[in-house]
Design a protein around this motif. Sequence first.
Motif, PDB file in Angstrom:
ATOM      1  N   SER A 205      -6.163  71.250  16.097  1.00  0.00           N
ATOM      2  CA  SER A 205      -7.172  70.686  16.997  1.00  0.00           C
ATOM      3  C   SER A 205      -6.725  70.802  18.438  1.00  0.00           C
ATOM      4  CB  SER A 205      -7.450  69.217  16.647  1.00  0.00           C
ATOM      5  OG  SER A 205      -6.280  68.438  16.842  1.00  0.00           O
ATOM      6  N   SER A 207      -7.606  68.754  22.248  1.00  0.00           N
ATOM      7  CA  SER A 207      -8.309  67.643  22.887  1.00  0.00           C
ATOM      8  C   SER A 207      -8.412  67.878  24.384  1.00  0.00           C
ATOM      9  CB  SER A 207      -7.595  66.314  22.603  1.00  0.00           C
ATOM     10  OG  SER A 207      -6.372  66.245  23.314  1.00  0.00           O
ATOM     11  N   VAL A 242     -16.281  73.984  13.809  1.00  0.00           N
ATOM     12  CA  VAL A 242     -15.422  72.875  14.224  1.00  0.00           C
ATOM     13  C   VAL A 242     -16.132  71.562  13.938  1.00  0.00           C
ATOM     14  CG1 VAL A 242     -14.404  74.252  16.085  1.00  0.00           C
ATOM     15  CG2 VAL A 242     -16.342  72.755  16.588  1.00  0.00           C
ATOM     16  N   GLN A 243     -15.375  70.470  14.072  1.00  0.00           N
ATOM     17  CA  GLN A 243     -15.994  69.159  14.145  1.00  0.00           C
ATOM     18  C   GLN A 243     -15.352  68.391  15.297  1.00  0.00           C
ATOM     19  OE1 GLN A 243     -15.679  67.298  10.323  1.00  0.00           O
ATOM     20  NE2 GLN A 243     -13.455  67.102  10.371  1.00  0.00           N
ATOM     21  N   VAL A 244     -16.146  67.526  15.911  1.00  0.00           N
ATOM     22  CA  VAL A 244     -15.744  66.875  17.152  1.00  0.00           C
ATOM     23  C   VAL A 244     -15.546  65.385  16.924  1.00  0.00           C
ATOM     24  CG1 VAL A 244     -16.371  66.432  19.556  1.00  0.00           C
ATOM     25  CG2 VAL A 244     -17.020  68.599  18.479  1.00  0.00           C
ATOM     26  N   ALA A 256     -18.037  76.442  17.977  1.00  0.00           N
ATOM     27  CA  ALA A 256     -17.315  76.506  19.250  1.00  0.00           C
ATOM     28  C   ALA A 256     -16.873  77.927  19.573  1.00  0.00           C
ATOM     29  CB  ALA A 256     -16.095  75.590  19.210  1.00  0.00           C
ATOM     30  N   VAL A 274     -18.299  73.958  23.135  1.00  0.00           N
ATOM     31  CA  VAL A 274     -18.631  73.407  21.822  1.00  0.00           C
ATOM     32  C   VAL A 274     -20.104  72.997  21.800  1.00  0.00           C
ATOM     33  CG1 VAL A 274     -18.032  71.705  20.076  1.00  0.00           C
ATOM     34  CG2 VAL A 274     -16.282  72.498  21.684  1.00  0.00           C
ATOM     35  N   VAL A 276     -22.539  70.957  19.763  1.00  0.00           N
ATOM     36  CA  VAL A 276     -22.580  69.936  18.716  1.00  0.00           C
ATOM     37  C   VAL A 276     -23.999  69.870  18.176  1.00  0.00           C
ATOM     38  CG1 VAL A 276     -22.117  67.536  18.147  1.00  0.00           C
ATOM     39  CG2 VAL A 276     -20.784  68.664  19.931  1.00  0.00           C
ATOM     40  N   GLN A 289     -11.744  65.334  20.755  1.00  0.00           N
ATOM     41  CA  GLN A 289     -10.822  66.187  20.025  1.00  0.00           C
ATOM     42  C   GLN A 289     -11.639  67.131  19.153  1.00  0.00           C
ATOM     43  OE1 GLN A 289      -8.255  64.493  16.854  1.00  0.00           O
ATOM     44  NE2 GLN A 289      -6.555  65.346  18.013  1.00  0.00           N
ATOM     45  N   VAL A 290     -11.373  68.426  19.314  1.00  0.00           N
ATOM     46  CA  VAL A 290     -12.101  69.450  18.577  1.00  0.00           C
ATOM     47  C   VAL A 290     -11.198  69.964  17.456  1.00  0.00           C
ATOM     48  CG1 VAL A 290     -13.289  71.671  18.726  1.00  0.00           C
ATOM     49  CG2 VAL A 290     -13.348  70.086  20.677  1.00  0.00           C
TER      50      VAL A 290
END
Length: 328
Positions: A205, A207, A242-244, A256, A274, A276, A289-290
């Motif tokens: 990840s 950030s 990704v998730q954020v 992303a 990114v 979302v 944080q990705v």
Amino acid sequence: MNTSPSSASPSAPRIFRGLPPPELRRPCALAIGNFDGVHRGHQAILARVRQVAEERGLVPTVMTFEPHPREFFAELHKRPELAPTRIAGLRDQLCALARCGMQHVVVERFNERMAAMPAQEFIDRLLLEGLQVRWLLVGDDFRFGAHRTGDIALLRVNAARHGFDVESMGSVTHQGQRISSSAIRTALAVGDLDRAAELLGHPYSVSGHVIHGQKLGRTLGFPTLNLRVSRRCPALSGIFVVQVHGLAARPLPAVASLGVRPTVDDSGRVLLEVHVFDFSGEAYGKLVQVEFLKKLRDEEKFVDLPTLKAAIEDDARQARNYFCPPTR
């Protein structure tokens, strides 16, 4: 495992740029290293430091270097290709050290003076006077001082003379393979995020604080959160699922782009953009944080914006399918 920014240790360590001032120096249990990525091997080292510190009433402490010594020498000799990519920026590194229970983190500047410092002066001025080391843990191949003349044998001679203990630790392995920052960089470079996560002990990840961008994504129908990334980072580039973390109570699914955006920018600046999914809240200035889950493709320069938009649409479709696979 909670990997959101708020998961850092509630007891934040003291961060020192250089040696602590005399009034804040405390007898310590110390590990020395670059700790890029704070991977499973580093975590084993830090767990041992914390254990000894608790047993002996010492302050668990890390000394690391900025820039990475290999970066310094690569720039000195005008060989930028020899500088290692960074697995983690300094913020992420410090948060990881905090989660591992370090109370003092000393970030020593690696410059001409540090490179030329005799090994004995390194021990006398930094370890004994500056850090009041009582117990020291290093890797079994640790070298220090000008021309790398210092080694464990020299440390042990000084330990006997000055009354501190030295312990060395061999390589930590996972599934029969040595864990190292180099191995993680290799995995990230080829987009093998599962392998990188195995070695790190958690998903990879990045950030950072959300900054204002050019708003190009908005005009293409894909508004993005923008995070600035150091030129020395990252160890990977491309388009990713990704998730954020940090925008909601749960991580939010996203797609992303991490790289230099060759279609729309020729500055060479590295940016993490990114998109979302289905998010409309305010994000500017927030620390997020990705977490990288899957690589979709390499970064590419497209002939025009319509072609770029079509590629982004396909990337977004693949990312949505990752989170919600279509039913057959």
